[in-house]
Design a protein around this motif. Structure first.
Motif, short mmCIF file in Angstrom:
data_model
loop_
_atom_site.label_atom_id
_atom_site.label_comp_id
_atom_site.label_asym_id
_atom_site.label_seq_id
_atom_site.Cartn_x
_atom_site.Cartn_y
_atom_site.Cartn_z
N GLU A 402 0.81 -1.23 0.00
CA GLU A 402 0.00 0.00 0.00
C GLU A 402 0.84 1.28 0.00
O GLU A 402 1.91 1.32 0.60
CB GLU A 402 -0.89 0.01 1.25
CG GLU A 402 -1.96 -1.06 1.22
CD GLU A 402 -2.68 -1.21 2.56
OE1 GLU A 402 -2.51 -0.34 3.43
OE2 GLU A 402 -3.38 -2.21 2.71
N ILE A 403 0.32 2.30 -0.68
CA ILE A 403 0.91 3.64 -0.59
C ILE A 403 -0.23 4.60 -0.22
O ILE A 403 -1.40 4.20 -0.27
CB ILE A 403 1.55 4.08 -1.93
CG1 ILE A 403 0.54 3.95 -3.08
CG2 ILE A 403 2.80 3.28 -2.24
CD1 ILE A 403 1.00 4.61 -4.37
N THR A 404 0.11 5.84 0.15
CA THR A 404 -0.95 6.79 0.52
C THR A 404 -0.94 7.98 -0.44
O THR A 404 0.12 8.49 -0.78
CB THR A 404 -0.75 7.29 1.97
OG1 THR A 404 -0.72 6.14 2.81
CG2 THR A 404 -1.88 8.18 2.42
N LEU A 405 -2.11 8.37 -0.89
CA LEU A 405 -2.24 9.52 -1.79
C LEU A 405 -3.43 10.36 -1.31
O LEU A 405 -4.55 9.86 -1.20
CB LEU A 405 -2.50 9.01 -3.23
CG LEU A 405 -2.63 10.07 -4.31
CD1 LEU A 405 -1.34 10.86 -4.50
CD2 LEU A 405 -3.01 9.41 -5.65
N ARG A 406 -3.15 11.62 -1.04
CA ARG A 406 -4.19 12.55 -0.55
C ARG A 406 -5.02 11.95 0.59
O ARG A 406 -6.26 12.01 0.60
CB ARG A 406 -5.13 12.96 -1.69
CG ARG A 406 -4.54 14.06 -2.48
CD ARG A 406 -5.22 14.38 -3.76
NE ARG A 406 -4.14 14.55 -4.71
CZ ARG A 406 -4.05 13.96 -5.87
NH1 ARG A 406 -5.00 13.19 -6.30
NH2 ARG A 406 -3.02 14.16 -6.63
N GLY A 407 -4.32 11.30 1.47
CA GLY A 407 -4.98 10.75 2.66
C GLY A 407 -5.70 9.43 2.42
O GLY A 407 -6.28 8.87 3.34
#
Ligand code: FAD
Length: 456
Positions: A402-407
């Motif tokens: 997983e990665i995080t983008l804009r929360g």
């Protein structure tokens, strides 16, 4: 400066491809937030791998049935409640039996012979680190032949692919299944009639996609098969069958990865490496045959054979669930052969079983069609599914991280491309892969992410 949507000179056009649960959920939520959204669907019906049929007196599912298959179906429950649909929650006896053709053994009796060792998880991790696939882990850790058979078959049913083809990281599912069965078996003295919960929708699971599609009135376009995507300086063009072209500012692809081979992503609309990852995602080969029987048979909740599990609904319908390899890939001739074989197997469990079928029917691709006595569906042969549901094939663990983008969290292989092309579907979920909840969860999350992106 943040510009709200209403300040923009024109509303960006969002095109969702795929009217399964993921695509419809995303489109519905985006519409709620005031976006201009259209859905394009290859079939003449909504629902994708949710397909409800009427057989005899009862409604049954040829695709996704139990919303409780995920860890916690909270997104589905919220959506179902928002749409004012009714849930059917059924407490079913949990008494599986494993039938080899010559002998019958209660699943739980077999588990009673074991104790959980505190080191089980560590042992599984250790073997997973040095194994090529999940079967090698099972072979190394579970030496008892009965337990070995049960765990291999249950996993094959659950994931839809043979453990030989599953990544060793699937030990989490293996551990969960083992500990859940063991706990039930060990508590049999206090709780001699264990149960499990089955959650479907009143009127069939088709009610969910049908209601979502109704709320998106005139925005869902059927019999539109996506064949190509092309990048333009300002926007993108989607090319559907019959060369029908549609322009979009944002695209949400909510189709299974198994279909992507048939689509031409021009000008690296999806970067080559990411596309290769997506195309290589593995799908199970589960299929179902539903048959009307003369009376309800509920002594054993599941009868497990090496490539099949049978169960019975409240109205006495026999549901046969095929999994693994060729067991899920059948046309009429093979379906007739498999059914004949399974009915003979079932008679070793229920000698008085009466079933009379003149002909086994291949299911139509429409919701809520009524069949007289029997119907089958092989999802592996369905042109717009090409498989039952995704699972973790060998070597996929890293790129499913997983990665995080804009929360919002996203699986690495399904990160958006240049804030224009987004991905949803059970295969992209952060919940359990291959589930109804997984599809809904991904749709909700992508609607949030697209909304945030457009409001930046
Ligand atoms: C036999 C079986 C049993 C299952 N049992 C359960 C269960 O008990 N519990 C559970 O939680 N889950 C179960 N599932 C899984 C669940 O049904 C799926 O995870 C879920 O329905 C997937 O939804 P989706 O929107 O991601 O994909 P889909 O439903 O596949 O939606 C994708 C849509 O895209 C469309 N499409 C494909 N190609 C194109 C194209 N080129 N152009 C335009 N449109 C296209 C398709 O027609 C489809 O409508 C089961 C699935 C199967 C097959």
């Amino acid at each position: 400066m943040t510009i709200s949507l209403s300040d923009k000179p024109y509303a960006p056009k969002i095109v969702v491809v795929g009217a399964g649960l993921a695509g419809l959920t995303a489109a519905y939520r985006l519409q709620e937030k005031g976006h201009d959204v259209h859905v394009y669907e290859a079939r003449q019906r909504p629902g994708g791998r949710v397909l409800t049929v009427q057989i005899g007196e009862s409604l049954e599912e040829l695709g996704g049935k139990n919303f409780n298959d995920s860890h916690s179906p909270e997104n589905s429950l919220k959506l179902i409640s928002d749409l004012r649909l009714d849930i059917l929650q059924k407490e079913k006896p949990f008494s599986p039996i494993y039938a080899t053709g010559s002998s019958l053994e209660s699943f739980l009796d077999i588990f009673k012979r074991f104790q959980e060792t505190e080191t089980l998880w560590t042992t599984l991790e250790k073997f997973a680190a040095s194994s090529q696939n999940l079967q090698q882990v099972i072979d190394s850790v579970f030496k008892d032949p009965d337990l070995h058979f049960i765990l291999s078959s249950t996993l094959r049913g659950y994931e839809g692919s043979d453990p030989l083809r599953l990544d060793p990281s699937t030990i989490d599912t293996l551990y969960e299944l083992f500990t859940r069965f063991l706990e039930i078996a060990q508590n049999l003295d206090e709780n001699p009639f264990p149960t499990f919960q089955w959650m479907t929708l009143k009127g069939g699971n088709a009610q969910l996609p049908l209601t979502l599609a109704n709320r998106l009135i005139n925005k869902v376009h059927y019999e539109e098969v996506l064949t190509a995507v092309q990048r333009n300086p300002q926007n993108m063009t989607l090319i559907f069958n019959h060369y029908h072209e549609v322009k979009a500012d944002i695209i949400l692809l909510a189709i299974p990865c198994s279909i992507m081979e048939a689509i031409d992503f021009r000008d690296e609309t999806i970067p080559a490496e990411q596309l290769i990852r997506m195309k290589s995602l593995q799908y199970g080969t589960n299929g179902k045959i539903l048959v009307s029987s003369e009376f309800p048979l509920n002594k054993y909740s599941f009868v497990i054979h090496p490539d099949t599990v049978n169960w019975f609904n409240d109205e006495g319908q026999i549901i046969t669930f095929y999994y693994g390899g060729n067991a899920g890939i059948f046309e009429k001739k093979q379906a007739t052969f498999l059914l004949d074989r399974d009915l003979r197997n079932l008679k070793t469990v229920y000698p008085t079983l009466q079933v009379s079928i003149d002909e086994i029917h291949s299911s139509q691709d429409r919701q809520l069609v009524s069949y007289d006595r029997s119907v089958f569906k092989s999802w592996a042969l369905d042109p717009y599914a090409k498989g039952s549901y995704s699972n973790r094939g060998v070597g996929t663990a890293t790129w499913l991280s997983e990665i995080t983008l804009r929360g919002e969290k996203i699986r690495k292989a399904f990160r958006p491309v240049q804030d224009k092309l987004f991905f949803a579907g059970e295969h992209t979920t952060l919940d359990t892969l291959g589930t109804l909840e997984g599809a809904v969860e991904s749709g909700e999350r992508m609607a949030r992410l697209i909304h945030k992106t457009l409001n930046m």
